[in-house]
Scaffold this motif. Structure first.
Motif, mmCIF file in Angstrom:
data_model
loop_
_atom_site.group_PDB
_atom_site.id
_atom_site.type_symbol
_atom_site.label_atom_id
_atom_site.label_comp_id
_atom_site.label_asym_id
_atom_site.label_seq_id
_atom_site.Cartn_x
_atom_site.Cartn_y
_atom_site.Cartn_z
ATOM 1 N N THR A 280 38.743 46.312 32.372
ATOM 2 C CA THR A 280 39.752 45.797 33.300
ATOM 3 C C THR A 280 40.407 46.931 34.070
ATOM 4 O O THR A 280 41.326 46.710 34.854
ATOM 5 N N GLN B 291 32.027 35.107 36.623
ATOM 6 C CA GLN B 291 30.797 35.627 37.202
ATOM 7 C C GLN B 291 30.638 35.101 38.623
ATOM 8 O O GLN B 291 30.810 33.904 38.870
ATOM 9 N N THR C 286 35.469 44.996 46.849
ATOM 10 C CA THR C 286 35.492 45.433 45.458
ATOM 11 C C THR C 286 36.450 46.614 45.293
ATOM 12 O O THR C 286 36.921 47.197 46.277
ATOM 13 N N ASN C 287 36.715 46.987 44.037
ATOM 14 C CA ASN C 287 37.624 48.106 43.779
ATOM 15 C C ASN C 287 37.103 49.429 44.343
ATOM 16 O O ASN C 287 37.869 50.364 44.555
ATOM 17 N N ILE D 297 32.699 41.041 46.770
ATOM 18 C CA ILE D 297 32.394 40.130 45.674
ATOM 19 C C ILE D 297 33.091 38.809 45.941
ATOM 20 O O ILE D 297 34.161 38.757 46.559
ATOM 21 N N ARG E 239 43.919 39.723 46.021
ATOM 22 C CA ARG E 239 43.343 40.883 45.337
ATOM 23 C C ARG E 239 42.674 41.822 46.355
ATOM 24 O O ARG E 239 41.900 41.404 47.203
ATOM 25 N N LEU F 180 34.313 35.326 43.843
ATOM 26 C CA LEU F 180 34.515 34.628 42.572
ATOM 27 C C LEU F 180 35.004 33.219 42.897
ATOM 28 O O LEU F 180 36.182 32.992 43.173
ATOM 29 N N LYS G 84 28.409 48.268 40.955
ATOM 30 C CA LYS G 84 29.402 48.574 39.925
ATOM 31 C C LYS G 84 28.945 49.745 39.066
ATOM 32 O O LYS G 84 27.779 50.141 39.085
ATOM 33 N N ASP H 163 33.298 39.748 36.338
ATOM 34 C CA ASP H 163 34.680 40.120 36.642
ATOM 35 C C ASP H 163 35.578 39.372 35.654
ATOM 36 O O ASP H 163 35.088 38.717 34.732
ATOM 37 N N TYR H 164 36.909 39.433 35.872
ATOM 38 C CA TYR H 164 37.832 38.949 34.851
ATOM 39 C C TYR H 164 38.968 38.159 35.474
ATOM 40 O O TYR H 164 39.337 38.338 36.632
#
Length: 917
Positions: free
Chosen positions: A662, A735, A786-787, A767, A840, A769, A303, A716-717
């Motif tokens: 975010t 997390q 991941t993004n 990732i 996602r 979650l 990240k 993360d969120y």
């Protein structure tokens, strides 16, 4: 017959001298002539010399107690070309000439059936001088007047330090060779070197890219010291951006390290013609950004917050200007950046993915000099001022922008009245107190302001102050003591509707103290060890109404504090010429400090305001939560032959501070959060292996590296998380675990008309979650991209030198599109359509590719002129590729509409003028 010749004749008749007398002497900031006078006043000795040999510009301080005259003189003239001969109470000084009253034993013998001559010649005087045929710099005597230690067949130790003659900086990785004996070595990080040599006359060569080679002829018959100053090369066109220090990659044990010299980036076409070492870093394997104009960096699947940016030992929290389009570093102040993304040295910690170790230049200690550049968006200037000749200098640099015309030229009517500007300022003072002590200090400040609408103003700035003291105890022991302070803050002023007007702000302050010690045990072992401690103080946010009519309620989130400390030790252990280890361990400990109010939540329910079970208040500086752990670091290198080596490494790291965002990419208004009772520190492990090969000879470098990383407690969120001014922030956070792996290829040609490099990276980043409750799970608790997961990344950087003054350069970049969440269906509610989204990051935006071209024109190469000039004419995105930055969907007028944003969708021409004086 002059006085000096007469004294030489007298030596034939008086060849005895006494050194039993001990004398005490103390002097402070005195030159050679004054020191000689003090010795004559304090003793019966008298000096005889030619005035032209004495350099009155150098000053020294020292103290001797009950020392013999030869011990004192050896130390006084240690780093000069002055030799001495003691005859009774007379001291004869000579320059580059050695006087003997007896020849060394080797001069009395010759190879003739291993029989010694039956008789020795009478004592004579023997001198060596610089031969006009050899073109050597000078002849140096190694070992002062010490026949007692001389024995045929024995070896002696030659040590020394190599520095930049212009800036007095230590020069690492200098190649030191004695071809006749087949002896080779390189200088360490502090410029130190060590050779074991047989007695006699030797020719030693010192060479490194970017400096003129230096050759010394030395006479060795005892242990001794030889310090070398190298002069920077006068080569005008820098052909390689990634510095190729010859065989450094083959010789060292560490993997995944890249060094970028700021001087070399001037020929690479970049947007708006701005030199930028950090943008160049993204063209090397393993380093990416989430998109064009992104502020953050993703290194080997990590990240944005997992990268530690250090400028002269101090932390920079936002190293970018103008939404990530420009680096926050003045290119004329930066010397180089070392990027560690595989083997991270034990002296660095606190981040999982990488360290960007940025070094500033030292100023010119001889004369006023400077350089600068004028471009369509920014202008830069750096001036170097000698404060004390050959000892101290001040380097001052500044940069500003006049970028408002870009926004006014856009077609979007709402942006025509927007503004954006930035500037940065830095100064560096360096002072060589003496051969064993030097101090360096850096002050840096940057500021950005922008407003997209006329009623709001965003601003953010970095501030950095560092102080570093380097001390050399002896040839084997050195130390560094560093004190730094870093501050990052941003503010938002909104003055649109009077009753809603407000000011919002955030501040992060870090103060660090560290001691580093280096000890060379022997030729095979070099220890590096030290202690570090830093204290964080974060003001998470404040808001208040900035007009009398504002209805905004004032609010201030409690300050966060934390203390992070570490002990570390590492050993660079050379088992043999083929096998080298760099092994170490770092022990880090983090203490969360009060004042603080920590909330507790029910264990059988998801965290939320409704599930809070209590809270605990802690006093100022009270320890209320402690995390700690060992961080082993291991790297090894095995040389198959002189041009091929294999390396492997294992690293473990902890990170106690987290970035809250975010957004898909890092934003200037993102905030940092410290670990506490409810937020655990991140931890990571990385395994890597690489193959390194040099060709032609050493002009072409080929390297392939493979890595695998796994991490825990990655932040993360939840969907729709609110991170701004939230006192229950932990209820919005998730997390989880992460993993990434990849392969990196680099082919680099360093010299010749055509030079440059090709880099390719295949990498994946995931990732997971998977919380205890459904609302804490994402994608059913499975790993997802991941993004910033972009499997393929290809960069080709080429420079073709047509003549000494004209060259052409080009960049080509291709990247896989990053993941995105798309709607896969829709539903109607109250007559409006709303999207139903996929898992996602289940889809990807279109792939990215871009071609840049440039022409580089050097000024004429006359020696005597006011300034040397350099023109760069380039076109960024020659093909006009409409590369998408993001794709998103909104409900507008009852319908779902998709939108795509692009940063640069047309070719961007640039003309930049650079000068150096």
């Amino acid at each position: 017959m002059n006085k000096f010749q007469l004294l030489l004749i007298l030596l034939f008749f008086n060849l005895t001298y006494s050194q039993e007398n001990k004398i005490s002497l103390e002097y402070s900031n005195q030159n050679y002539r004054s020191i000689i006078q003090k010795i004559e006043q304090a003793s019966p000795y008298r000096f005889f010399y030619d005035d032209r040999w004495i350099d009155d510009t150098k000053y020294f301080s020292n103290e001797f107690k009950n020392k013999s005259i030869d011990q004192i003189l050896n130390q006084i003239f240690e780093d000069s070309d002055i030799n001495f001969f003691i005859d009774s109470n007379r001291i004869i000084l000579t320059q580059k000439i050695l006087i003997h009253d007896k020849l060394a034993d080797s001069f009395y013998k010759k190879e003739n059936n291993d029989k010694q001559l039956s008789s020795k010649p009478s004592p004579v005087f023997y001198q060596e001088y610089n031969s006009s045929k050899t073109q050597l710099d000078s002849i140096s005597l190694i070992g002062k007047e010490s026949k007692d230690n001389y024995s045929k067949g024995s070896n002696f130790k030659l040590t020394g330090t190599i520095k930049n003659k212009k800036s007095n900086e230590f020069i690492p990785d200098v190649n030191i060779s004695i071809k006749k004996l087949g002896i080779n070595t390189i200088s360490d990080d502090q410029g130190n070197f060590e050779l074991n040599l047989p007695p006699g006359i030797h020719t030693v060569s010192f060479s490194i890219q970017g400096f003129k080679s230096n050759t010394k002829k030395i006479i060795v018959y005892n242990n001794g010291k030889l310090n070398i100053n190298l002069t920077e090369s006068a080569t005008l066109l820098s052909e390689v951006v990634i510095k190729g220090k010859n065989k450094q990659k083959l010789r060292t044990a560490i993997t995944g390290v890249t060094t970028i010299e700021a001087e070399g980036v001037k020929t690479v076409p970049l947007v708006f013609g701005e030199r930028d070492v950090l943008k160049i870093a993204t063209t090397t394997p393993g380093i990416k950004t989430a998109g064009e104009g992104s502020a953050g960096y993703n290194v080997r699947g990590g990240k944005e917050d997992q990268n530690l940016f250090i400028l002269d030992k101090g932390t920079i929290y936002n190293p970018s200007h103008f939404f990530g389009l420009f680096s926050a570093l003045n290119p004329y102040i930066v010397k180089k950046v070392d990027i560690y993304k595989g083997s991270i040295p034990t002296e660095f910690g606190g981040r999982l993915s990488s360290v960007f170790d940025i070094s500033s230049k030292n100023g010119n200690v001889e004369k006023l000099s400077g350089e600068g550049g004028i471009g369509p968006v920014t202008s830069n200037l750096a001036v170097s001022i000698p404060v004390i000749k050959n000892k101290a200098s001040l380097l001052i640099g500044g940069r500003g922008t006049y970028s408002g015309w870009i926004l006014k030229s856009l077609d979007e009517e709402k942006l025509k009245n927007s503004k954006a500007s930035f500037y940065d300022f830095s100064t560096r003072y360096s002072h060589k107190i003496n051969d064993n002590n030097s101090i360096e200090s850096t002050i840096y400040y940057s500021n950005d302001k922008f407003n997209i609408t006329a009623d709001s103003l965003f601003s953010y700035n970095n501030r950095l102050v560092t102080l570093n003291w380097k001390h050399k105890f002896n040839d084997k022991n050195a130390s560094e003591i560093t004190l730094t302070n870093s501050k990052y803050n941003f503010t938002i002023n909104y003055s649109g509707i009077p009753q809603n007007s407000f000011k919002f702000g955030y501040t992060n302050n870090e103060t660090q103290f560290q001691i580093k010690l280096i000890k060379t045990l022997n030729e095979k072992n070099r220890l590096s060890y030290g202690i570090q401690s830093k204290i964080y103080k974060i003001e998470p946010g404040y808001i208040f109404g900035n007009t009398e009519n504002s209805n905004i309620q004032s609010k201030n989130i409690n300050t966060e504090k934390g203390l992070e400390s570490a002990l570390y030790i590492s050993d660079n252990y050379k088992i043999s010429d083929k096998l080298l280890f760099d092994i170490g361990v770092r022990y880090s400990i983090y203490n969360a400090l009060g004042p603080s109010i920590q909330k507790s939540y029910a264990q059988d329910q998801p965290r939320g305001q409704g599930t809070q079970t209590g809270e605990t208040t802690y006093k100022n500086n009270e320890f209320f939560k402690t995390y700690h752990g060992f961080e082993p670091r291991l790297a090894l290198r095995y040389s198959i032959n002189s041009s091929l080596s294999i390396k492997g490494s294992y690293d473990k790291t902890f990170q106690y501070i987290h970035l809250l965002s975010t957004n898909t990419t890092q934003s200037p208004t993102d905030t940092w959060k410290l670990s506490n009772n409810n937020i655990k520190p991140q931890s990571g492990e990385q395994f890597s292996v690489g193959i390194f090969k040099n060709l032609d000879p050493n002009n072409i470098e080929i390297s392939t590296e493979f890595y695998y990383k796994k991490s825990k407690n990655i932040l993360d969120y939840k969907v729709g998380a609110n991170l701004v001014m939230n006192e229950y922030l932990e209820t919005e956070l998730l997390q989880g675990n992460g993993k990434s792996y990849g392969a990196e290829l680099l082919i680099k040609k360093k010299e010749g008309r055509l030079n440059g490099w090709l880099s390719y990276t295949y990498s994946r980043s995931f990732i997971k979650l998977d919380g205890q409750f459904d609302e804490e799970k994402v994608n059913n608790g499975k790993f997802f991209p991941t993004n910033f997961d972009k499997p393929h990344d290809l960069n080709l950087i080429l420079n073709y030198k047509l003549t000494m003054r004209y060259s052409f350069s080009g960049n080509f970049t291709y990247q896989t599109g990053r993941p995105v969440t798309y709607p896969v269906g829709k539903y109607t509610y109250n007559g409006n359509e709303y999207p139903v989204y996929s898992d996602r990051n289940a889809f990807r935006i279109p792939d990215y590719y871009r071609l840049d071209l440039g022409i580089n024109i050097e000024g004429n190469h006359k020696i005597k002129k006011l300034a040397h000039s350099f023109w760069n004419i380039s076109v960024y995105n020659v093909l006009g590729r409409n590369n998408p930055y993001s794709v998103y969907f909104v409900t507008k007028n009852g319908e779902i509409k998709g939108y795509k944003t692009t940063i640069f969708n047309v070719p961007v021409p640039t003309v930049t003028y650079n000068f150096k004086f």
